[in-house]
Design an enzyme around this catalytic site. Structure first.
Site, PDB file in Angstrom:
ATOM      1  N   LYS A 198      -9.699 -17.425 -18.143  1.00 51.38           N
ATOM      2  CA  LYS A 198     -10.878 -16.234 -18.098  1.00 51.38           C
ATOM      3  C   LYS A 198     -10.204 -15.200 -17.217  1.00 51.38           C
ATOM      4  CE  LYS A 198     -15.180 -18.688 -19.327  1.00 51.38           C
ATOM      5  NZ  LYS A 198     -15.096 -17.836 -20.676  1.00 51.38           N
ATOM      6  N   ASP A 241     -12.373 -28.366 -14.228  1.00 49.87           N
ATOM      7  CA  ASP A 241     -12.084 -27.231 -15.139  1.00 49.87           C
ATOM      8  C   ASP A 241     -12.849 -26.090 -14.214  1.00 49.87           C
ATOM      9  OD1 ASP A 241     -12.802 -25.123 -16.795  1.00 49.87           O
ATOM     10  OD2 ASP A 241     -13.726 -26.375 -18.276  1.00 49.87           O
ATOM     11  N   PHE A 243     -19.171 -27.909 -20.985  1.00 47.57           N
ATOM     12  CA  PHE A 243     -18.577 -26.740 -21.994  1.00 47.57           C
ATOM     13  C   PHE A 243     -17.168 -26.671 -21.563  1.00 47.57           C
ATOM     14  CE2 PHE A 243     -16.908 -23.015 -24.113  1.00 47.57           C
ATOM     15  CZ  PHE A 243     -17.653 -23.349 -25.258  1.00 47.57           C
TER      16      PHE A 243
END
Length: 468
Positions: free
Chosen positions: A272, A243, A157
């Site tokens: 984030k 990532d 994801f």
């Protein structure tokens, strides 16, 4: 100056903060995502939270909850950390966005990012989200190598914008938007032979991978996978993109998850928790050589830009976040308390067959549940059937929220996994509260049928209450 009357039905900020739960739900159903609002309301997940501090949040009825979801890993510092809020106060008189200049605070943030990232990663580009960071990393790889193909992992994801979605490994999110970006191929996560097979023709610009797959259900790679991927990418001159949007900044017990194997990527994506849970901040960082090949010189300097990226408030929040991470040694706290959490979860697994597997590293944990095949819940609502059969994690989350006031959620690519990603300051006492709650749920509900029936009742009660 003439004052223009605001339109009818316009809500001022003082009025907005006083909206009640029913008004908020109605606004979401009428003006935002009605399907999502309906789903959350059926599960009784539409509570109105009005105060937050650290791991604690309070609803409009004054009830206290523990947040073990942590905004999908974006709240490494918890809610409303005072150091981050104070940082915004320090720069409140600076111009927040002024593109015809070189930003003062963002220059310091860029130096700090270069100082804390591994290897010779040096040059940063700042944006607003993880998906934007991934988009930028993919563009950088193509521009720097002159190649087009991108290799990614099944179950991954990386975001839902078009480029990021193209390297996200779940068809459910991709199908409605096809055709996606061309030249993208997937391989199984953890399979180095498959990776080499896709790279050996030397046409791939990059291989993008999560050091731990978050939305797939907290899937750890086999030992040596990241270092093996590093060697293979170097062999075929393919750029390696890590990532670290969910795994980075202390979450797994190291500042970056790639440090568990002492591997340095060519490009790293962050977001984030970089904004301290207060400001939206994303970034990718790369080496000087790769940056110069893609964007070096005045002619190519503006090929990739962002209006809000690197604004003063966001940069100040990120600097404060990094300071707190180091000063409070939060990666080490995540390692120790993560070991404590995983040990507690494994003890539960020994006692309750409903638990299929416990996975995780640091304070990034996943709890996967067994589920009988072919079982159908006899509930009034078809939606209850679907949720009960396909989203076992949601059944546990419903119980944790409504009975024990603990906030969790399932992983997006595997709804049978509960994710646990609390703020890194979580205490062992709070972890014990979670473990005791899970023990209470599993002791009461010996199997899937009992949990499904309870969930169906919750959904039916919510439906009838909201329909009346």
């Amino acid at each position: 100056m003439r004052k223009i009357k605001t339109p009818d039905h316009f809500i001022s900020l003082p009025e907005a903060v006083k909206l009640n739960r029913e008004q908020v739900a109605e606004n979401h159903k009428r003006y935002l995502n009605s399907g999502l609002a309906m789903m959350l309301s059926l599960l009784n997940f539409d509570k109105q939270f009005i105060k937050a501090e650290g791991i604690k949040v309070w609803d409009s009825d004054g009830n206290l909850y523990l947040d073990f979801l942590g905004a999908y890993g974006a709240l490494n510092l918890g809610h409303n950390h005072p150091r981050v809020l104070a940082a915004l106060e320090q720069v409140k008189e600076f111009p927040n966005m002024l593109q015809a200049s070189l930003g003062t605070v963002v220059s310091a943030l860029a130096q700090n990012i270069a100082a804390i990232t591994p290897g010779d990663l040096q040059r940063s580009f700042f944006c607003n989200s993880g998906a934007e960071a991934v988009e930028g990393a993919l563009k950088l790889a193509r521009a720097a190598t002159g190649r087009q193909r991108i290799v990614y992992c099944e179950g991954s994801f990386h975001g839902k914008t078009m480029g990021a979605l193209s390297v996200t490994g779940r068809e459910q999110y991709q199908k409605a938007f096809q055709p996606l970006i061309p030249g993208i191929v997937s391989i199984p996560f953890g399979d180095l032979n498959a990776l080499e097979d896709k790279l050996k023709d030397k046409t791939a610009a990059a291989f993008i991978v999560e050091p731990i797959q978050g939305e797939a259900g907290i899937i750890l790679p086999p030992a040596g996978y990241l270092s093996g991927a590093r060697q293979i990418c170097a062999k075929y001159n393919t750029l390696l993109i890590f990532d670290e949007i969910q795994t980075g900044l202390g979450r797994t017990g190291e500042m970056f998850a790639c440090r568990h194997e002492n591997v340095t990527p060519d490009i790293m994506c962050l977001a984030k928790s970089l904004g301290g849970g207060v400001m939206p901040v994303g970034a990718f960082i790369t080496t000087d050589d790769i940056w110069e090949r893609a964007y070096g010189g005045m002619e190519k300097a503006r090929l990739h830009t962002s209006t809000f990226g690197g604004n003063t408030w966001a940069a100040a929040a990120a600097i404060a976040t990094l300071e707190v991470l180091y000063e409070e040694d939060l990666p080490e706290r995540a390692r120790k308390n993560g070991d404590y959490l995983l040990a507690g979860l494994n003890r539960l697994k020994e006692n309750y067959p409903l638990i299929k597997e416990v996975r995780g590293r640091g304070l990034m944990a996943g709890l996967e549940f067994n589920q009988p095949e072919g079982f159908v819940v006899k509930a009034t609502l078809g939606l209850a059937n679907k949720i009960s059969q396909e989203y076992m994690g949601s059944l546990i989350a419903v119980e944790l929220l409504n009975k024990y006031r603990i906030i969790t959620a399932y992983t997006l690519n595997n709804p049978n996994v509960i994710r646990l990603e609390p703020p890194l300051q979580v205490t062992r006492e709070q972890i014990d509260t979670l473990l005791e709650a899970l023990d209470g749920i599993f002791r009461k509900h010996k199997g899937f049928i009992s949990l499904a029936a309870t969930s169906a009742k919750t959904i039916f009660k919510s439906f009838t209450k909201k329909s009346s």
